[in-house]
Design an enzyme around this catalytic site. Structure first.
Site, PDB file in Angstrom:
ATOM      1  N   THR A  52       0.865  -1.180   0.000  1.00  0.00           N
ATOM      2  CA  THR A  52       0.000   0.000   0.000  1.00  0.00           C
ATOM      3  C   THR A  52       0.903   1.232   0.000  1.00  0.00           C
ATOM      4  O   THR A  52       2.126   1.114  -0.017  1.00  0.00           O
ATOM      5  CB  THR A  52      -0.908   0.033   1.250  1.00  0.00           C
ATOM      6  OG1 THR A  52      -0.118   0.393   2.400  1.00  0.00           O
ATOM      7  CG2 THR A  52      -1.561  -1.325   1.502  1.00  0.00           C
ATOM      8  N   CYS A  53       0.297   2.408   0.058  1.00  0.00           N
ATOM      9  CA  CYS A  53       1.114   3.628   0.112  1.00  0.00           C
ATOM     10  C   CYS A  53       1.790   3.774   1.478  1.00  0.00           C
ATOM     11  O   CYS A  53       2.656   4.629   1.651  1.00  0.00           O
ATOM     12  CB  CYS A  53       0.275   4.861  -0.197  1.00  0.00           C
ATOM     13  SG  CYS A  53      -1.099   5.126   0.933  1.00  0.00           S
ATOM     14  N   ASN A  54       1.398   2.927   2.445  1.00  0.00           N
ATOM     15  CA  ASN A  54       1.982   2.967   3.799  1.00  0.00           C
ATOM     16  C   ASN A  54       3.045   1.906   4.028  1.00  0.00           C
ATOM     17  O   ASN A  54       3.846   2.021   4.941  1.00  0.00           O
ATOM     18  CB  ASN A  54       0.906   2.735   4.868  1.00  0.00           C
ATOM     19  CG  ASN A  54      -0.059   3.885   5.009  1.00  0.00           C
ATOM     20  OD1 ASN A  54      -0.839   3.911   5.942  1.00  0.00           O
ATOM     21  ND2 ASN A  54      -0.061   4.831   4.091  1.00  0.00           N
ATOM     22  N   GLN A 121      -7.685  -3.753   1.205  1.00  0.00           N
ATOM     23  CA  GLN A 121      -6.348  -4.051   0.679  1.00  0.00           C
ATOM     24  C   GLN A 121      -5.849  -5.411   1.171  1.00  0.00           C
ATOM     25  O   GLN A 121      -5.228  -6.163   0.417  1.00  0.00           O
ATOM     26  CB  GLN A 121      -5.371  -2.937   1.081  1.00  0.00           C
ATOM     27  CG  GLN A 121      -5.649  -1.628   0.359  1.00  0.00           C
ATOM     28  CD  GLN A 121      -4.908  -0.445   0.963  1.00  0.00           C
ATOM     29  OE1 GLN A 121      -4.552  -0.459   2.143  1.00  0.00           O
ATOM     30  NE2 GLN A 121      -4.684   0.586   0.164  1.00  0.00           N
ATOM     31  N   GLY A 195      -7.255   9.286  -7.741  1.00  0.00           N
ATOM     32  CA  GLY A 195      -8.011  10.378  -8.359  1.00  0.00           C
ATOM     33  C   GLY A 195      -9.503  10.125  -8.322  1.00  0.00           C
ATOM     34  O   GLY A 195     -10.305  11.040  -8.079  1.00  0.00           O
TER      35      GLY A 195
END
EC number: 1.2.1.70
Length: 426
Positions: A52-54, A121, A195
């Site tokens: 993930t973005c983490n 996720q 987005g």
């Protein structure tokens, strides 16, 4: 370490997170699809990679030697990146590995505390790796329990109360800087997943003057038409004509200066823009932590729910082992039973007995004998699995017996040694 916790030592994880290596460096550790597929030939264990973005987190399960598989995985990472990035990994096993995943699922370890997105996720990760044939039943029960713990934490604590997601925080921070936010001219750069989420949230907020920019104008058009927004082909030089810009596009380590008065909320990793009037993920992380300060007492409740979840996983794990044992035993017994029925019927035919009813009686009788003979064994094994101190040793021994009908010499010596040791201690 308790005997129950020892059962979980086959689970391990290799962790790269925003906490350990920084949010701006995390993209360097992502696995490409081809790299994931090539691991199949290398790793002799169940594995799944949560990206993930983490975080980039590799979870493994092996009933032989998990540490050996971890070393192979880290060596592979070092080779792919041509540098020892494995040195920056946090490697944990057993209860620590499981507790970490449960805290991740609960939202307590997220950059945006309490966010819901991590649950989907985790679900998509285990589904994908199961489909690829890389994960099996033991990682499946781990991830399923993690999802249940995550849901329970959100139901029984206030960790997810209010706006906690990164996208919500991004919009709220933009609103905080503009009194008349709803009248502002806004652009979303990127029509991908991020987005789309921002566009949806702005639409739900009632914001009308929004433009979607994307490299592929057709994709921008599809997203814009969904919400009644405008769309354009990507042109970063036009950002100065907007009041607020949400940036969510991939890039090859570009770094651009914000040379306009436009407020740029950059949620890409690493960030595309620097300079004044730029809000990045790292700043949103700080805001998230401040928001959670008021709810720190929830951590006590969360840790209790996580510990309960670990106990439930131990039960799930034992149940799976018991089911596997039952399946192996009964498969072996059923093969013997069917062969013996065929042999018995051939003997009866020699005596002139050729009757379908006799065959049915033999079938029913042998099934009944097996059920009555094996039920006490299964009851005792179940007791050993769920209550016994050395349950795994006994189960592995029994499975070996029924594997080929013989007790291996090594196992016989091991059992005798344990029995002698047990009598001595008594």
């Amino acid at each position: 370490m308790t005997s129950n916790e020892e059962l979980l030592q086959n689970y391990c994880s290799i962790l790269f997170t925003y906490k350990t290596i920084g949010i701006s460096n995390l993209h360097l550790y992502y696995f490409r699809e081809t790299e994931i597929k090539s691991l199949r030939q290398l790793i002799n264990a169940e594995f799944a990679i949560l990206q993930t973005c983490n975080r980039v987190e590799i979870y493994l399960y092996s009933n032989t030697n998990t540490i050996s598989e971890i070393n192979k995985m880290i060596q592979y990472l070092n080779n792919v990146h041509n540098e020892p990035i494995g040195n920056q990994a946090r490697v944990i096993c057993g209860k620590d590995s499981i507790k970490h995943l449960f805290l991740v699922a609960s939202g307590a370890d997220s950059l945006s505390i309490g966010e819901y997105e991590i649950l989907s996720q985790i679900r998509s990760t285990i589904d994908m790796f199961k489909k690829l044939g890389f994960s099996g039943k033991y990682l499946q029960i781990l991830f399923e329990r993690a999802i249940k713990v995550g849901r329970k934490v959100r139901e029984e604590t206030s960790i997810s109360k209010g706006k906690v997601g990164i996208y919500s925080l991004a919009i709220d921070e933009a609103k905080r800087q503009f009194n008349n936010f709803y009248d502002r001219k806004i652009v979303i750069v990127g029509a991908g997943e991020m987005g789309q989420k921002i566009a949806n949230m702005l639409y739900n907020e009632g914001v009308k003057n929004v433009t979607i920019m994307n490299r592929t104008v057709e994709k921008a058009k599809q997203l814009a038409l969904k919400f009644g927004y405008n769309y354009e082909k990507l042109d970063l030089d036009k950002l100065g004509s907007f009041d607020i810009a949400f940036i969510s596009i991939s890039h090859e380590n570009l770094r651009l200066e914000n040379k306009w008065n436009t407020l740029i909320v950059d949620i890409t990793v690493p960030p595309l823009f620097t300079g004044n009037n730029v809000i990045t993920l790292e700043e949103l992380e700080k805001i998230s932590k401040l928001n959670f300060k008021a709810r720190e007492e929830e951590l006590v409740k969360i840790n209790k729910l996580v510990e309960d979840g670990i106990d439930e996983l131990i039960y799930d794990y034992k149940k799976e082992i018991y089911s596997e044992f039952m399946s192996k035993i009964m498969k072996r017994v059923e093969t013997i039973r069917e062969n013996e029925i065929v042999r018995a019927y051939k003997e009866l035919e020699k005596l002139g007995i050729n009757n379908q009813q006799v065959k049915e009686i033999l079938d029913l009788m042998t099934r009944s004998i097996i059920k009555k003979s094996f039920q006490p064994l299964f009851d005792n094994v179940r007791s050993l699995v769920f209550d016994g101190e050395n349950s795994i040793n006994y189960i592995n021994f029994l499975i070996d017996i029924f594997k080929d009908g013989n007790i291996p010499i090594f196992e016989t010596k091991k059992i005798k040694k344990k029995q002698i040791s047990k009598r001595s201690s008594s």
